[in-house]
Design a protein around this motif. Structure first.
Motif, PDB file in Angstrom:
ATOM      1  N   LEU A 181       0.983  -0.410   0.277  1.00 12.94           N
ATOM      2  CA  LEU A 181       0.221   0.316   0.029  1.00 12.94           C
ATOM      3  C   LEU A 181       1.045   0.928   0.172  1.00 12.94           C
ATOM      4  N   GLU A 182       2.570   1.589   1.234  1.00 11.07           N
ATOM      5  CA  GLU A 182       2.739   2.179   0.589  1.00 11.07           C
ATOM      6  C   GLU A 182       3.144   2.647  -0.724  1.00 11.07           C
ATOM      7  N   ALA A 183       4.048   1.436  -0.758  1.00 11.42           N
ATOM      8  CA  ALA A 183       4.243   1.961  -2.452  1.00 11.42           C
ATOM      9  C   ALA A 183       3.841   1.434  -3.226  1.00 11.42           C
ATOM     10  N   LEU A 184       2.462   1.332  -3.431  1.00 15.32           N
ATOM     11  CA  LEU A 184       0.956   2.019  -4.433  1.00 15.32           C
ATOM     12  C   LEU A 184       1.032   3.515  -4.541  1.00 15.32           C
ATOM     13  N   ILE A 185       1.379   4.292  -3.021  1.00 14.97           N
ATOM     14  CA  ILE A 185       1.025   5.989  -3.112  1.00 14.97           C
ATOM     15  C   ILE A 185       1.988   6.419  -3.696  1.00 14.97           C
ATOM     16  N   GLN A 186       3.596   5.734  -3.184  1.00 17.79           N
ATOM     17  CA  GLN A 186       4.632   6.752  -3.923  1.00 17.79           C
ATOM     18  C   GLN A 186       4.409   5.982  -5.435  1.00 17.79           C
ATOM     19  N   PHE A 187       3.554   5.338  -5.927  1.00 18.51           N
ATOM     20  CA  PHE A 187       3.309   5.191  -7.893  1.00 18.51           C
ATOM     21  C   PHE A 187       2.496   5.978  -8.268  1.00 18.51           C
ATOM     22  N   ARG A 188       0.966   6.500  -7.208  1.00 17.30           N
ATOM     23  CA  ARG A 188       0.869   6.954  -7.436  1.00 17.30           C
ATOM     24  C   ARG A 188       0.977   8.935  -7.457  1.00 17.30           C
ATOM     25  N   ARG A 189       1.534   8.820  -6.721  1.00 20.45           N
ATOM     26  CA  ARG A 189       2.160  10.149  -7.142  1.00 20.45           C
ATOM     27  C   ARG A 189       2.979  10.635  -7.703  1.00 20.45           C
ATOM     28  N   VAL A 190       3.632  10.077  -8.060  1.00 16.93           N
ATOM     29  CA  VAL A 190       4.228   9.825 -10.124  1.00 16.93           C
ATOM     30  C   VAL A 190       3.231  10.595 -10.719  1.00 16.93           C
ATOM     31  N   GLU A 192      -0.795  10.500 -11.707  1.00 15.83           N
ATOM     32  CA  GLU A 192      -2.348   9.726 -11.382  1.00 15.83           C
ATOM     33  C   GLU A 192      -3.102   8.956 -11.925  1.00 15.83           C
ATOM     34  N   ASN A 193      -2.698   9.536 -13.341  1.00 18.56           N
ATOM     35  CA  ASN A 193      -3.485   8.724 -13.933  1.00 18.56           C
ATOM     36  C   ASN A 193      -2.883   7.134 -14.860  1.00 18.56           C
ATOM     37  N   LEU A 194      -2.215   6.936 -13.603  1.00 17.72           N
ATOM     38  CA  LEU A 194      -1.368   5.691 -14.095  1.00 17.72           C
ATOM     39  C   LEU A 194      -2.669   4.736 -13.222  1.00 17.72           C
ATOM     40  N   LEU A 195      -2.372   2.959 -13.557  1.00 23.24           N
ATOM     41  CA  LEU A 195      -3.299   2.352 -13.772  1.00 23.24           C
ATOM     42  C   LEU A 195      -3.092   1.355 -12.303  1.00 23.24           C
ATOM     43  N   ILE A 196      -3.589   0.702 -11.812  1.00 22.25           N
ATOM     44  CA  ILE A 196      -3.506  -0.525 -10.963  1.00 22.25           C
ATOM     45  C   ILE A 196      -2.333  -1.377 -11.546  1.00 22.25           C
ATOM     46  N   GLU A 197      -2.979  -1.711 -12.825  1.00 20.07           N
ATOM     47  CA  GLU A 197      -2.008  -2.492 -13.918  1.00 20.07           C
ATOM     48  C   GLU A 197      -1.353  -2.165 -14.708  1.00 20.07           C
ATOM     49  N   ASP A 198      -0.641  -0.803 -14.081  1.00 18.13           N
ATOM     50  CA  ASP A 198       0.438  -0.374 -14.612  1.00 18.13           C
ATOM     51  C   ASP A 198       1.056  -0.972 -13.301  1.00 18.13           C
ATOM     52  N   PHE A 199       0.843  -0.414 -11.792  1.00 18.27           N
ATOM     53  CA  PHE A 199       1.833  -0.815 -10.769  1.00 18.27           C
ATOM     54  C   PHE A 199       1.796  -2.022 -10.493  1.00 18.27           C
ATOM     55  N   ASP A 214       2.659  -3.652 -25.030  1.00 18.94           N
ATOM     56  CA  ASP A 214       1.020  -2.475 -24.529  1.00 18.94           C
ATOM     57  C   ASP A 214       1.205  -2.580 -22.751  1.00 18.94           C
ATOM     58  N   ASN A 215       1.450  -2.908 -22.205  1.00 20.18           N
ATOM     59  CA  ASN A 215       1.786  -2.919 -20.660  1.00 20.18           C
ATOM     60  C   ASN A 215       2.753  -2.189 -20.261  1.00 20.18           C
ATOM     61  N   ALA A 216       3.532  -1.980 -21.111  1.00 21.08           N
ATOM     62  CA  ALA A 216       4.825  -1.485 -20.664  1.00 21.08           C
ATOM     63  C   ALA A 216       4.536   0.634 -21.334  1.00 21.08           C
ATOM     64  N   LYS A 217       3.214   0.821 -22.042  1.00 21.32           N
ATOM     65  CA  LYS A 217       3.660   1.971 -23.220  1.00 21.32           C
ATOM     66  C   LYS A 217       3.367   3.085 -22.291  1.00 21.32           C
ATOM     67  N   ARG A 218       2.294   3.372 -21.238  1.00 23.34           N
ATOM     68  CA  ARG A 218       1.755   4.139 -20.068  1.00 23.34           C
ATOM     69  C   ARG A 218       3.097   4.342 -19.021  1.00 23.34           C
ATOM     70  N   LEU A 219       3.720   3.527 -18.986  1.00 24.82           N
ATOM     71  CA  LEU A 219       5.097   3.581 -18.219  1.00 24.82           C
ATOM     72  C   LEU A 219       5.654   4.386 -18.861  1.00 24.82           C
ATOM     73  N   ILE A 220       5.924   4.151 -19.903  1.00 22.53           N
ATOM     74  CA  ILE A 220       7.578   4.991 -20.952  1.00 22.53           C
ATOM     75  C   ILE A 220       6.399   6.245 -21.252  1.00 22.53           C
ATOM     76  N   ASP A 221       5.261   5.820 -20.914  1.00 20.39           N
ATOM     77  CA  ASP A 221       4.609   7.622 -21.140  1.00 20.39           C
ATOM     78  C   ASP A 221       4.636   8.555 -20.408  1.00 20.39           C
ATOM     79  N   ASN A 245      12.195   5.277  -4.025  1.00 16.87           N
ATOM     80  CA  ASN A 245      11.085   5.707  -2.935  1.00 16.87           C
ATOM     81  C   ASN A 245       9.619   5.269  -2.793  1.00 16.87           C
ATOM     82  N   MET A 246       9.293   3.685  -3.681  1.00 19.02           N
ATOM     83  CA  MET A 246       8.685   2.887  -3.290  1.00 19.02           C
ATOM     84  C   MET A 246       9.426   1.595  -2.408  1.00 19.02           C
ATOM     85  N   LYS A 247      11.226   1.576  -1.762  1.00 24.98           N
ATOM     86  CA  LYS A 247      11.559   0.378  -1.208  1.00 24.98           C
ATOM     87  C   LYS A 247      11.664  -0.698  -2.522  1.00 24.98           C
TER      88      LYS A 247
END
Length: 275
Positions: A181-190, A192-199, A214-221, A245-247
């Motif tokens: 959950l803490e890692a997810l919070i750090q991820f969404r701070r980067v 907020e349009n990223l999805l749980i699938e991106d996480f 296909d799975n990396a597209k939004r991460l690349i963007d 930051n996500m440890k």
């Protein structure tokens, strides 16, 4: 004739929640507990020993000594109803062990349908919150058998060690959930349009699992991923900063030697904690 249910402890609702939190009901891990069953058998000289957990309705076998259960068909992972004929279910009701040198001479259990001249000893496994999560039970079907006070004290210590292992199991699961959950919070701070699938894709990549374009597209963007000189998706400099930051830096994760299906299963189990 119908068989009634065994009585439940007064703290049954909280007790069951603690049992479920161990994660062992649907996924027994007999390697954790086998040695304790073997020790109890050796110390008492009884024919066999079993360790079981109890959810709301069932007794669930976690570990058995060699030679198994008095019921030759019983094996680890099996579940049986907590009925009034299940002697071990009554062990949950008292912090002290239920010991019968000869079941046929016990005033309560001598009329049990399966009573025979045999020894029985059941020890509650009580965790730090005073919940009886399970039982360590021994049977001596070869005939009646007494236990000395010293033997009883030794088996009590074994039951306490099992309870400590269960507490650790619960704590580890809770810590895993908290870290995710803490890692997810750090991820969404980067972004907020990223999805749980991106996480999940980012964590998979951090664990050295390959992900497709296909799975990396939004991460690349989001500039968290890039391509190496062979065209494979890799974590970018910005992504490495996010890992810190996500440890979940790459180097510590590489210490876990998992590949293929095992690694994918681990990732899936981690994400099940978020549900």
């Amino acid at each position: 004739m119908s068989v009634g249910l065994a009585p439940r402890p007064a703290n049954e609702e909280q007790r069951v929640k603690a049992v479920v939190k161990t994660g062992l009901i649907e996924a027994p891990n007999p390697e954790l507990f086998q040695v304790y069953c073997d020790l109890a058998k050796d110390i008492t000289g009884y024919g066999n020993a079993t360790f079981s957990l109890y959810d709301g309705e069932m007794k669930c076998e976690m570990a058995l000594t060699e030679g198994g259960h008095p019921d030759p068909e019983r094996k680890v992972g099996d579940k049986v109803p907590r009925t009034e004929h299940n002697i071990c279910a009554y062990v949950l009701l008292d912090p002290e062990p239920l010991i019968m040198p000869d079941v046929t001479k016990d005033p309560i259990w001598k009329n049990h349908p399966n009573a025979s001249p045999s020894g029985y000893a059941g020890f509650p496994v009580i965790n730090k919150d005073n919940f009886a999560l399970g039982t360590l039970c021994m049977f001596n079907l070869e005939g009646p058998k007494e236990l000395s006070e010293h033997q009883v004290e030794l088996v009590k210590k074994i039951a306490s060690n099992i309870a400590h292992l269960l507490d650790i199991q619960i704590q580890q699961k809770e810590m895993t959930s908290q870290k995710i959950l803490e890692a997810l919070i750090q991820f969404r701070r980067v972004n907020e349009n990223l999805l749980i699938e991106d996480f999940q894709s980012f964590v998979s990549l951090s664990a050295d699992l390959k992900i497709d374009l296909d799975n990396a597209k939004r991460l690349i963007d989001a500039q968290l991923c890039d391509f190496d000189d062979k065209g494979a998706v890799i974590v970018s400099a910005k992504g490495i900063e996010l890992q810190r930051n996500m440890k979940i830096e790459t180097k510590p994760m590489r210490k876990i030697k998992m590949t293929g299906d095992d690694a994918s299963t681990l990732i899936d189990q981690m994400f099940s904690e978020l549900e």
